[in-house]
Design an enzyme around this catalytic site. Structure first.
Site, PDB file in Angstrom:
ATOM      1  N   LYS A   1     -59.007  34.168 -23.992  1.00 41.08           N
ATOM      2  CA  LYS A   1     -57.964  33.374 -23.271  1.00 41.08           C
ATOM      3  C   LYS A   1     -57.488  34.149 -21.933  1.00 41.08           C
ATOM      4  CE  LYS A   1     -54.216  31.264 -25.434  1.00 41.08           C
ATOM      5  NZ  LYS A   1     -53.282  31.190 -26.287  1.00 41.08           N
ATOM      6  N   ILE A   2     -57.429  33.256 -20.946  1.00 40.45           N
ATOM      7  CA  ILE A   2     -57.370  33.917 -19.515  1.00 40.45           C
ATOM      8  C   ILE A   2     -56.168  33.046 -18.940  1.00 40.45           C
ATOM      9  CG2 ILE A   2     -58.095  34.427 -17.299  1.00 40.45           C
ATOM     10  CD1 ILE A   2     -60.661  35.192 -18.555  1.00 40.45           C
TER      11      ILE A   2
END
Length: 368
Positions: free
Chosen positions: A141-142
């Site tokens: 997750k970014i």
């Protein structure tokens, strides 16, 4: 075992049902497996808040914490070892789902939220977490901050599957899709024979938080009450319209011919914040092919009990545009709304990360 009929119907409409929660107890007790078997769960999302609750509220981590304490590892290493272990185990549990549904069977692990405004550090940690968990059905997750966009492109270019999080506006969503396509193009530029089929991505578009912020501003402006709690769904519907445009383009067709998979919209923040709203609102009104809806367990069970489909998203574009225009005409600065929500979203995860770090630090001291 038989799947819940309402969730199975949702799945057959093209919505991948994911659970927005994970804990070691959930894995070990068989609860996660039962949700896969009976409630159509085909993926899992996590965030620092979820892990903070899991680790502080269970004895299942005691043995590992003790081992880490006597080895005198740093708090940061302990934190990644613990969360990485849970995510790896969940990836293994969901591997059969990934085998039969490529793109699903995924589990998400977030980069440290304090890096949200540092491109190089975000890309470096994404690569480290991808190596640490070492499972093909992992998502890193970014956040979709300005600094996060080039890190997304870099990560995709390296073959890392990414869950882009904290998206609040269709404009920023278009930038996210561009980063994904650019990353795939970079990978082909490096290796024209590269297999793109193993790279997956989702774009997490937040819903209920939009209503919370806009409703507050509508109240302050003395706007028509009929406008309240409409913007979250309308905003997401317009995001899906953008998705359809981008993934029917010639640019996308060229990548698809090389085996690339579309970056699916993922509806996040789908538990209602306003108790006066239907508890299944952000599921019923966001049903569309090729989407993901990640739900807290409470929302999942509510839909399983009494959920029903609303108006198909593709038939809602004109009404959705009208809602957002009416909100703007009422005096709500939408650009400021989205900016505030992104800043607050990052800060909430930073605060949860700090809480999680402090909890692990305290438990490491206790377990020595």
């Amino acid at each position: 075992m038989a799947q819940n009929e309402k969730l199975a119907e949702l799945s057959s409409a093209g919505v991948a049902v994911w659970l927005d929660d994970l804990s070691r107890d959930r894995i070990r007790s068989g609860n996660l497996q039962s949700l896969v078997d009976e409630h159509s769960i085909v993926g899992v999302t996590t965030n620092p808040t979820i892990f903070a609750a899991a680790i502080s509220g269970s004895e299942s981590y005691d043995d590992q914490l003790h081992a880490l304490a006597v080895r005198q590892v740093s708090v940061e290493e302990a934190l990644r070892t613990i969360t990485g272990a849970d995510v790896r185990d969940a990836c293994d549990l969901l591997a059969p789902v990934a085998d039969r549904r490529p793109g699903d069977g995924r589990v998400s692990l977030e980069v440290a939220p304090g890096l949200a405004h540092d491109t190089d550090a975000t890309a470096a940690e994404a690569a480290h977490l991808w190596w640490l968990v070492d499972r093909p059905n992992l998502f890193i997750k970014i956040p979709a901050t300005e600094a996060g966009l080039p890190a997304i492109r870099t990560s995709i270019g390296k073959g890392i599957s990414v869950n882009v999080t904290l998206i609040f506006s269709p404009d920023r969503y278009r930038e996210v899709m561009d980063a994904y396509l650019s990353g795939l193009e970079d990978r082909l530029a490096d290796d024209p024979q590269a297999d793109l089929s193993g790279i997956a991505s989702v774009a997490s578009f937040f819903v209920s938080r939009v209503d919370t912020e806009i409703d507050k501003r509508l109240d302050k402006a003395g706007a028509d009450a009929a406008l309240k709690s409409k913007a979250g769904v309308a905003n997401a519907q317009l995001a899906y319209q953008a998705y359809e445009e981008v993934f029917s383009s010639e640019r996308w067709a060229a990548l698809e011919a090389k085996g690339a998979r579309p970056q699916r919209p993922l509806w996040a923040s789908t538990g209602v914040k306003n108790p006066d709203l239907p508890d299944t609102l952000y599921i019923s009104e966001l049903i569309a092919p090729g989407t993901v809806n990640t739900m807290p367990e409470k929302t999942l069970m509510a839909y399983a009990d009494h959920g029903s489909p609303g108006t198909p998203v593709q038939k809602s574009y004109d009404d959705a545009a009208g809602v957002m225009q009416a909100v703007a005409d009422a005096g709500v600065d939408l650009d400021d709304v989205f900016r505030v929500l992104e800043d607050e979203g990052v800060q909430k995860f930073v605060d949860s990360w700090d809480e999680l770090t402090e909890s692990v630090r305290t438990q490491l001291e206790d377990k020595k």
